[in-house]
Every structure is written in structure tokens, then in C-alpha cells.
Design an enzyme around this catalytic site. Structure first.
Site, PDB file in Angstrom:
ATOM      1  N   ARG A  69      -8.200   1.380 -10.348  1.00 50.93           N
ATOM      2  CA  ARG A  69      -9.484   0.634  -9.689  1.00 50.93           C
ATOM      3  C   ARG A  69     -10.556   1.473  -9.423  1.00 50.93           C
ATOM      4  NH1 ARG A  69      -9.930   2.326  -4.765  1.00 50.93           N
ATOM      5  NH2 ARG A  69      -8.241   3.304  -3.641  1.00 50.93           N
ATOM      6  N   ARG A  88      17.853  -3.980  11.159  1.00 54.22           N
ATOM      7  CA  ARG A  88      16.631  -4.741  11.033  1.00 54.22           C
ATOM      8  C   ARG A  88      15.567  -3.830  11.717  1.00 54.22           C
ATOM      9  NH1 ARG A  88      18.490 -10.754  12.685  1.00 54.22           N
ATOM     10  NH2 ARG A  88      20.260 -11.054  10.955  1.00 54.22           N
ATOM     11  N   CYS A 148      -1.200   1.866   1.418  1.00 53.57           N
ATOM     12  CA  CYS A 148      -0.410   2.637   0.384  1.00 53.57           C
ATOM     13  C   CYS A 148       1.083   2.744   0.757  1.00 53.57           C
ATOM     14  CB  CYS A 148      -1.113   3.941  -0.279  1.00 53.57           C
ATOM     15  SG  CYS A 148      -2.604   3.947  -0.765  1.00 53.57           S
ATOM     16  N   ARG A 200       3.799   1.569  -2.405  1.00 47.66           N
ATOM     17  CA  ARG A 200       3.574   1.068  -3.614  1.00 47.66           C
ATOM     18  C   ARG A 200       2.788   2.169  -4.411  1.00 47.66           C
ATOM     19  NH1 ARG A 200      -1.971  -0.233  -3.785  1.00 47.66           N
ATOM     20  NH2 ARG A 200      -3.054  -0.079  -1.818  1.00 47.66           N
ATOM     21  N   SER A 201       1.850   2.768  -3.797  1.00 47.49           N
ATOM     22  CA  SER A 201       0.775   3.643  -4.595  1.00 47.49           C
ATOM     23  C   SER A 201       0.774   5.161  -3.987  1.00 47.49           C
ATOM     24  CB  SER A 201      -0.585   3.074  -4.539  1.00 47.49           C
ATOM     25  OG  SER A 201      -1.552   3.917  -5.272  1.00 47.49           O
ATOM     26  N   ASP A 245      -0.680   8.751  -4.545  1.00 48.40           N
ATOM     27  CA  ASP A 245      -1.533   9.792  -5.270  1.00 48.40           C
ATOM     28  C   ASP A 245      -0.874  11.111  -4.752  1.00 48.40           C
ATOM     29  OD1 ASP A 245      -3.206  11.834  -5.342  1.00 48.40           O
ATOM     30  OD2 ASP A 245      -4.720  10.757  -3.985  1.00 48.40           O
ATOM     31  N   ASN A 280       1.774  12.477   3.353  1.00 48.29           N
ATOM     32  CA  ASN A 280       2.633  11.135   3.776  1.00 48.29           C
ATOM     33  C   ASN A 280       3.893  11.885   4.075  1.00 48.29           C
ATOM     34  OD1 ASN A 280       1.562   9.685   0.915  1.00 48.29           O
ATOM     35  ND2 ASN A 280       0.836   9.156   2.865  1.00 48.29           N
ATOM     36  N   TYR A 306      -4.199  11.708 -10.439  1.00 52.63           N
ATOM     37  CA  TYR A 306      -5.560  11.444 -10.995  1.00 52.63           C
ATOM     38  C   TYR A 306      -6.053  12.380 -12.015  1.00 52.63           C
ATOM     39  CZ  TYR A 306      -6.266   7.625  -7.467  1.00 52.63           C
ATOM     40  OH  TYR A 306      -5.880   6.668  -6.946  1.00 52.63           O
ATOM     41  N   ALA A 320     -10.245  10.147  -4.897  1.00 48.45           N
ATOM     42  CA  ALA A 320     -10.636   8.900  -5.974  1.00 48.45           C
ATOM     43  C   ALA A 320     -10.940   7.784  -4.796  1.00 48.45           C
ATOM     44  CB  ALA A 320      -9.616   8.714  -6.676  1.00 48.45           C
TER      45      ALA A 320
END
Length: 290
Positions: A26, A148, A167, A187-188, A190, A198, A230, A289
Site C-alpha cells: 500500500r 479466554r 498491525c 497480521r503485518s 515490518d 514489538n 521494505y 514507510a
């Protein structure tokens, strides 16, 4: 045999560079990516922080405290990072300023608001008053064996209103007698700029839950979806692969000994967190990015 988090991280960079597929994303920067990877750290053996470049620990801690406060305003993150006197000083840049200047303003937001991002979903999911952090702590106290113990930042009803969809979109706690584990889902990823951030952020979060619940941090697990480098990060990824990582076996996180409750951490400052014996290679400059 246990593999250190730094070795796992470098192995992941190497695997992406060797076997990754090229994609246009994107941002139009372009990536090399793989799908479906995992990293796992035993915090009884090491504190997980990348050493092949300097990680700005204060920035990591500030962002996490910002999430825990339920904030979605970049000025409040600036205050946590640089002090109250700098909350409106736009020369003091946070890791969310670029997203505010681009995506948030494009959505019509002003005065630092980023939309209902991470912290908002953690503490007030979908504007419903549902406080997921309080709920998971209460459930962990009442039913430690619960499967849970989950918190989700992914809210399809409000994705369109967020400056950046999450992300790392959820995490789960696991309690095993005196130990507590945390697995986060992303999910994504970098891998050069974001993933090191993270890893340490969730290590701090696991340590916070351990303090509140009187447990010992054990396994930190990252379940990683689209892992990518990237195109404008490739050279710095290669530099890290040439560096021999330092050991983090003696690296420890010290948290203000007075802190024992969620309310304590809601009022914490970065000075309440101190990373001891963090040895690292020099800082590497990257462009994010957008």
C-alpha cells in the site's frame, strides 16, 4: 536447545532475504515477504531486545504506557516520551507523528487525534465502555486456567476510522502455576523497523501483567503473519546480518517496585522502567514507510 531471540531475529531476516517474494504494498515502497512465522523467547533466560542495532527503549516504554492509558492522541504520547512541557512541541517527534500528519489528517482529525486505535480498543472497545485490560486481569485472578484471557485491537466496525489499522492486533495470556506467558498475533510485520519494537513492547507488557498478578514472566511468543522487509530497509538488514549479536542473558528490566496494580501502571512514566545491562551495536537510521 534454546535459541536466543537475537539469533531467531537474524534467522528471520536471512530467510526473508533468501526466500521472500517481491510485492508492491500500500505504501508503494515495495517489500520482500514471507507468510506465517513464529518467534519464541524464554524470559527466564533473557530479556528480549535486539542488539544488532540500538533500540530506543524509552520510546518503546512510552508507547506501551500510552496504549495502557487508553489514549489515541499523539500529543499525549509526546508528553509521555519527552515530558509534559513538550506535549505540544511538534519538533519532538514520536513514532506516530508521521501517521498523524498523513492518515489522521486525511481522515479529518485535528489536535493530535489518531482515531480509535490500539489503546482505545484495549480500554474502551468500540466505544462500548468495555475495558478489555481490566476484564483480562479480573478473569486471570478468578480463573487462572482460563483459555479466554484475550485482548483484541482488531475492530472491523472502526477500522475505517483509524489512522492505521492495528498491525499487532491481539494477545493472549496463559498462566501455569507461578508462571505467566503471552502470545501476540500480528497480521503485518515490518521486520526491520517494527518487529524489534514489538518484541520489547510485549516483553514489557508481559512483565506488567506478571507484576499485577504476582507471577514470573516465562514464554513470549510472536505469531507473525505477513513478515516483510521494505526495499528501502534491505541494506540495513544486511548490515545487521553482518553484526554478531550481544548476549541478553544479563539484561534485566527493572520496574518501580511500588507498582502492583493496573492503576499504578496507568499513572506510570518512562522513568519507572529501567533496562539494565543492554549492550548493543550502533543505531541504524531507517525511513518508515507511510
Amino acid at each position: 536447545m534454546y535459541t536466543s531471540i537475537n539469533k531467531q531475529y537474524l534467522n528471520l531476516l536471512d530467510e526473508i532475504l533468501t526466500n521472500g517474494q517481491e510485492h508492491i504494498d500500500r505504501t508503494n515502497v515495495g517489500t520482500i515477504s514471507l507468510f506465517g512465522e513464529q518467534i519464541k523467547c524464554d524470559m527466564r533466560k533473557e530479556f528480549p531486545i535486539i542488539t544488532t542495532k540500538k533500540i530506543n527503549f524509552n520510546a518503546v516504554a512510552a508507547e506501551l504506557l500510552w496504549f495502557l492509558k487508553g489514549s489515541a492522541n499523539v500529543n499525549e504520547l509526546r508528553e509521555l516520551t519527552f515530558g509534559e512541557e513538550n506535549s505540544r512541541n511538534e519538533n519532538k517527534k514520536t513514532i506516530w507523528d508521521a501517521n498523524y500528519d498523513n492518515q489522521a489528517k486525511a481522515l479529518g482529525y485535528t489536535n493530535g487525534y489518531l482515531g480509535p486505535i490500539y489503546g482505545k480498543q484495549w480500554r474502551d472497545f468500540n466505544d462500548s465502555g468495555l475495558d478489555q485490560i481490566k476484564n483480562v486481569i479480573n478473569e486471570a485472578k478468578e480463573n487462572p486456567s482460563s483459555r479466554r484471557l484475550l485482548v483484541s485491537a482488531w475492530n472491523p466496525l472502526q477500522i475505517k476510522d483509524m489512522a492505521l489499522p492495528p498491525c499487532h492486533y491481539g494477545f493472549q495470556l496463559n498462566i501455569d502455576d507461578e508462571f505467566i506467558d503471552l502470545s501476540w498475533t500480528q497480521r503485518s510485520v515490518d521486520c526491520v523497523l517494527g518487529l524489534p519494537f514489538n518484541i520489547t513492547s510485549y516483553a514489557i507488557l508481559l512483565s506488567i501483567f506478571a507484576r499485577i498478578l504476582d507471577k514470573t514472566p516465562r514464554f513470549l511468543v510472536g505469531q507473525l503473519g505477513n513478515v516483510h522487509i521494505y526495499n528501502n530497509h534491505i541494506e540495513n538488514a544486511k548490515i545487521q546480518l553482518e553484526r554478531e549479536p550481544f548476549s541478553t542473558e544479563n539484561t534485566t528490566l527493572q520496574i518501580n517496585h511500588k507498582f502492583k496494580t493496573l492503576e499504578d501502571f496507568e499513572n506510570a512514566k518512562i522513568e519507572d522502567f529501567n533496562l539494565i545491562n543492554y549492550k548493543h551495536h550502533p543505531f541504524l537510521k531507517f525511513s518508515m514507510a507511510i
